[in-house]
Motif scaffolding. Structure first.
Motif, mmCIF file in Angstrom:
data_model
loop_
_atom_site.group_PDB
_atom_site.id
_atom_site.type_symbol
_atom_site.label_atom_id
_atom_site.label_comp_id
_atom_site.label_asym_id
_atom_site.label_seq_id
_atom_site.Cartn_x
_atom_site.Cartn_y
_atom_site.Cartn_z
ATOM 1 N N ASP A 48 0.846 -1.194 0.000
ATOM 2 C CA ASP A 48 0.000 0.000 0.000
ATOM 3 C C ASP A 48 0.884 1.248 0.000
ATOM 4 O OD1 ASP A 48 -1.898 1.927 0.273
ATOM 5 O OD2 ASP A 48 -2.590 1.318 2.265
ATOM 6 N N PRO A 49 0.793 2.090 -1.009
ATOM 7 C CA PRO A 49 1.630 3.301 -1.032
ATOM 8 C C PRO A 49 1.269 4.296 0.064
ATOM 9 C CG PRO A 49 0.021 3.342 -2.824
ATOM 10 C CD PRO A 49 -0.058 1.985 -2.210
ATOM 11 N N ALA A 50 0.071 4.159 0.651
ATOM 12 C CA ALA A 50 -0.348 5.072 1.718
ATOM 13 C C ALA A 50 -0.187 4.447 3.097
ATOM 14 C CB ALA A 50 -1.799 5.486 1.506
ATOM 15 N N VAL A 51 0.695 3.466 3.220
ATOM 16 C CA VAL A 51 0.827 2.756 4.493
ATOM 17 C C VAL A 51 1.296 3.669 5.620
ATOM 18 C CG1 VAL A 51 3.203 2.044 4.012
ATOM 19 C CG2 VAL A 51 1.786 0.679 5.578
ATOM 20 N N THR A 52 2.070 4.696 5.291
ATOM 21 C CA THR A 52 2.540 5.608 6.337
ATOM 22 C C THR A 52 1.410 6.444 6.910
ATOM 23 O OG1 THR A 52 3.142 7.213 4.628
ATOM 24 C CG2 THR A 52 4.884 5.755 5.436
ATOM 25 N N ASP A 53 0.323 6.590 6.151
ATOM 26 C CA ASP A 53 -0.842 7.324 6.635
ATOM 27 C C ASP A 53 -1.831 6.399 7.341
ATOM 28 O OD1 ASP A 53 0.221 9.621 5.559
ATOM 29 O OD2 ASP A 53 -0.880 9.423 3.667
ATOM 30 N N PHE B 263 9.239 5.886 11.850
ATOM 31 C CA PHE B 263 8.939 5.029 10.697
ATOM 32 C C PHE B 263 8.577 5.875 9.479
ATOM 33 C CE2 PHE B 263 5.299 3.249 8.325
ATOM 34 C CZ PHE B 263 5.975 2.276 7.592
ATOM 35 N N ARG B 264 7.715 6.853 9.686
ATOM 36 C CA ARG B 264 7.308 7.699 8.566
ATOM 37 C C ARG B 264 8.498 8.458 7.986
ATOM 38 N NH1 ARG B 264 1.913 9.721 11.768
ATOM 39 N NH2 ARG B 264 0.422 8.259 10.824
ATOM 40 N N SER B 265 9.323 8.972 8.879
ATOM 41 C CA SER B 265 10.475 9.746 8.421
ATOM 42 C C SER B 265 11.467 8.880 7.654
ATOM 43 C CB SER B 265 11.161 10.405 9.627
ATOM 44 O OG SER B 265 12.352 11.050 9.244
ATOM 45 N N LEU B 266 11.773 7.686 8.198
ATOM 46 C CA LEU B 266 12.755 6.812 7.540
ATOM 47 C C LEU B 266 12.215 6.279 6.218
ATOM 48 C CD1 LEU B 266 15.540 5.557 7.795
ATOM 49 C CD2 LEU B 266 14.500 3.617 8.980
ATOM 50 N N ASP B 267 10.919 6.002 6.163
ATOM 51 C CA ASP B 267 10.324 5.543 4.903
ATOM 52 C C ASP B 267 10.483 6.608 3.814
ATOM 53 O OD1 ASP B 267 8.289 3.645 3.439
ATOM 54 O OD2 ASP B 267 7.473 5.682 3.239
ATOM 55 N N LYS B 268 10.243 7.853 4.178
ATOM 56 C CA LYS B 268 10.367 8.943 3.212
ATOM 57 C C LYS B 268 11.822 9.144 2.794
ATOM 58 C CE LYS B 268 9.272 13.861 2.654
ATOM 59 N NZ LYS B 268 8.671 15.066 3.313
ATOM 60 N N ILE B 269 12.714 9.106 3.788
ATOM 61 C CA ILE B 269 14.132 9.324 3.496
ATOM 62 C C ILE B 269 14.673 8.231 2.578
ATOM 63 C CG2 ILE B 269 16.429 9.305 4.538
ATOM 64 C CD1 ILE B 269 15.190 10.709 6.976
ATOM 65 N N SER B 270 14.289 6.975 2.856
ATOM 66 C CA SER B 270 14.838 5.861 2.081
ATOM 67 C C SER B 270 14.416 5.908 0.617
ATOM 68 C CB SER B 270 14.396 4.532 2.703
ATOM 69 O OG SER B 270 12.991 4.379 2.619
ATOM 70 N N ARG B 271 13.381 6.674 0.296
ATOM 71 C CA ARG B 271 12.921 6.785 -1.086
ATOM 72 C C ARG B 271 13.579 7.938 -1.844
ATOM 73 N NH1 ARG B 271 8.334 3.561 -1.639
ATOM 74 N NH2 ARG B 271 7.317 2.958 0.316
ATOM 75 N N THR B 272 14.358 8.760 -1.128
ATOM 76 C CA THR B 272 14.927 9.952 -1.767
ATOM 77 C C THR B 272 16.447 9.983 -1.760
ATOM 78 O OG1 THR B 272 14.749 11.168 0.329
ATOM 79 C CG2 THR B 272 12.887 11.311 -1.197
ATOM 80 N N ILE B 273 17.093 9.054 -1.058
ATOM 81 C CA ILE B 273 18.556 9.060 -0.979
ATOM 82 C C ILE B 273 19.119 7.832 -1.698
ATOM 83 C CG2 ILE B 273 18.583 10.353 1.185
ATOM 84 C CD1 ILE B 273 19.057 7.762 2.661
#
Length: 663
Positions: free
Chosen positions: A237-242, A343-353
């Motif tokens: 689910d792409p919205a799992v962080t929400d 979790f939300r922060s690391l998920d976002k970071i891992s997609r941009t670095i």
């Protein structure tokens, strides 16, 4: 009629007194007319005028004065009652107008109106106190919700759509004045994690009318932490962080939250709740405890008194000293993984670095490494895991199994750097450079420090509670009691295990077990800690293990292994049992039905392919810890072996109890 009755009650004593006096005077008059004897005192005969009748005149005056006074009193009483009656009627007539004004002024602070269907779905106080451990808490229908939602996705009301703040989901507006909070809570639970929720559920089970207040500095309702480093990372689910909903290894979907917001009552309603309930005060931190006055102070100076209190403050992630001293730029690129926001922060970071380095080879570090490693197959993310031990999970697993696990993590796409002692971390040209003490250097974009947990004992000084110098945490007895009306559970408790001695455990199942026991003891159970909690770790859906007792690689170990089959994986085990959080499905009663496998154990206990097996940890020739490697739903047997505390001449025979040689 009411006024006449009131007047009569007040005049009746006077009437009775007057009647008595009249009868006495009539009797005396009769005696006078009968020519009293000569020996009657002359002083008595001379009390009236010469013609007689003086006493009758006095009686008439007395009765007249009494009647006049009674009339005056009656008039004033009637007028006063009439005046009060008119005031009361005016007050009642003005209520609807005042209520309407107040409702209009506070509409933003009220909880959403509960519809009939929602009311039927909301559990009763008795049902809420005992939710099924593995029951699904899925909400009705999924909708797109704001990032700060605090429960399973559900159809939001208009009030929820206009105010997505965390406090509103918990039923409390952050801007609401402290005066609306309850000044007293019979059961006060400090901390909003697993231990607090387990305690609240236990308290309500034994005392269905109990009023329980949970105070947490997090903006979220109680939730489980294991999925943050496990299943959530494998969601499609792409919205799992929400949504924070995930599929368990058995394919069932559930929310990370123990219960939806409708399960709880608002803190404002706690004092007046007829059947009690559980309220959660989010975003507030207890900064001071007055154990003599039985009250606490919050960070906004609000004071709340209590009858019984539980401290379940958990812990805070440790950080490396070299990172603490490195400066703000390094800290901005470092994650200390613990909460939902992490979790939300690391998920976002891992997609941009392009590169991420995990420092730590324990449970958390290994789980995150495998999760991010699988993601790297599609995104090209470089995932590095470094630790000071020779192999992955080196402090827990015996060396041969640690080496095997290390190779398994490598196959997940993770680059392993073992025997790595960090010397310094610097930031150069938007990249971090990690220098090791042996001269090696690693460049990366982000660091995750997974180097352990520090128990949160901030309240120890003000409360006068003892902190254990060896294990850390609040020192409590076997009943998890620190003082006469204060208990401690979860990661922050250093408790006395009646089988294994003093311990401190940092796992989900221990939080469940200790929280439940503390809740029972807060209601008068007086039970000692005897149930051995377990813990588990999954390196993806194919490799996992469950453990119980003291598992320390420095202890002597004996391992018995067998060839694994397709059903010997975490995914297959949960599909078969129908459970998700495996610790909550364990019951010791199952151990009594265990039957040893008739297949003989192999003579060689260690093999190159550690498909599945049992590892026994020994202290003075007694089993004090057991790891079930890709062996599931056998924990009650392991629990019974540790509880018996006996020496075993041949552990191969003991391993037969787990039926590991069955196909």
């Amino acid at each position: 009629m009411l006024n006449c009755r009131t007047v009569w009650r007040k005049l009746a004593p006077l009437a009775r007194a007057s009647s008595t006096l009249c009868r006495q005077n009539v009797k005396r008059t009769g005696l006078h007319n009968a020519r009293l004897p000569a020996h009657v005192p002359t002083a008595h005969m001379a009390t009236g005028p010469a013609k007689g009748g003086g006493e009758n005149q006095l009686y008439v005056l007395l009765v007249g004065a009494t009647c006049l006074g009674g009339a005056i009193y009656t008039y004033r009483t009637v007028k006063g009652d009439q005046h009060r009656y008119e005031e009361r009627i005016a007050e009642i007539e003005s209520r609807p107008h005042r209520s309407t004004k107040e409702a209009t002024a506070t509409v933003q602070m009220e909880a959403p109106v509960v519809t009939e269907s929602e009311a039927q779905a909301k559990p009763s106080p008795e049902e809420s106190s005992l939710p099924a451990p593995d029951a699904e808490t899925a909400a009705p229908s999924e909708t797109t919700e704001p990032p700060q939602d605090h429960g399973p996705p559900s159809e939001p009301s208009p009030a929820e759509q206009t105010d997505p703040s965390p406090a509103t989901a918990a039923g409390l507006d952050a801007a609401q004045p402290s005066l609306s909070l309850p000044s007293h809570a019979p059961y006060l639970l400090i901390g909003g994690g697993t231990a607090s929720f387990a305690a609240a559920r236990s308290i309500r089970a034994r005392d269905p009318g109990a009023r329980v207040l949970i105070v947490t500095d997090e903006p979220d309702l109680p939730y489980m932490r294991p999925p943050l480093s496990k299943e959530l990372w494998f969601s499609d689910d792409p919205a799992v962080t929400d949504t924070l909903r995930f599929k368990q290894w058995n394919g069932k979907e559930r929310s990370i939250y123990f219960q939806p917001p409708s399960f709880y009552i608002t803190p404002e309603d706690l004092s007046n709740a007829e059947n009690g309930g559980v309220a959660v005060l989010t975003g507030k931190k207890v900064v001071h405890m007055d154990v003599r006055g039985n009250k606490v102070k919050l960070d906004d100076d609000t004071e709340i008194s209590y009858d019984k209190c539980l401290i379940a403050t958990g812990g805070v992630p440790r950080n490396l000293q070299v990172i603490d001293r490195a400066g703000e730029e390094v800290k901005k690129r470092t994650t200390l993984f613990r909460k939902i926001d992490d979790f939300r922060s690391l998920d976002k970071i891992s997609r941009t670095i392009k590169s991420i380095t995990i420092i730590g080879g324990g449970f958390l570090g290994s789980e995150l490494a495998c999760a991010l490693g699988r993601r790297s197959h599609d995104s090209g993310l470089e995932v590095i895991q470094m630790f000071p031990e020779k192999g992955n999970m080196g402090k827990v697993l015996p060396e041969y199994l640690s080496n095997w696990t290390t190779e398994k993590v490598k196959t997940e796409g993770v680059k392993i750097i073992s025997e790595a002692l960090v010397k310094s971390v610097t930031c150069n040209e938007d990249q971090l450079e990690i220098k090791l003490k042996d001269g090696r250097s690693v460049k990366t974009d982000h660091v995750v420090a997974a180097v352990g947990l520090e128990p949160n004992v901030d309240l120890a000084k003000s409360a006068g509670l003892e902190v254990d110098s060896d294990f850390g945490g609040y020192r409590v007895n076997a009943e998890l009691q620190a003082r006469s009306n204060i208990w401690v559970a979860g990661d922050a408790a250093c408790f006395y295990d009646i089988r294994l001695g003093r311990r401190r455990v940092e796992h989900h199942d221990h939080a469940v077990v200790s929280g439940r026991l503390a809740g029972e003891n807060m209601t008068g159970a007086n039970k000692p800690y005897w149930h051995q909690s377990m813990f588990w770790s999954d390196l993806g859906p194919d490799v996992g293990y469950e453990a119980i007792g003291i598992v320390d690689s420095s202890l002597p170990t004996v391992g018995v292994f067998a060839k694994a089959t397709a059903k010997d994986t975490p995914k297959a085990a949960t599909e078969k049992s129908g459970t998700g959080i495996r610790s909550e499905s364990e019951t010791e009663a199952v151990a009594s039905s265990a039957v040893a496998s008739p297949t003989p154990a192999p003579a060689v206990t260690h093999k190159d392919d550690y498909g599945k097996g049992v590892i026994f940890y020994l202290r003075d020739k007694v089993v004090v810890g057991i790891i079930l490697w890709n062996v599931f739903n056998r924990m009650p047997i392991a629990r019974k072996i540790i509880k018996d505390g006996e020496e075993h001449a041949d552990l191969n025979e003991v391993a037969k109890l787990f039926n590991i040689h069955e196909d």
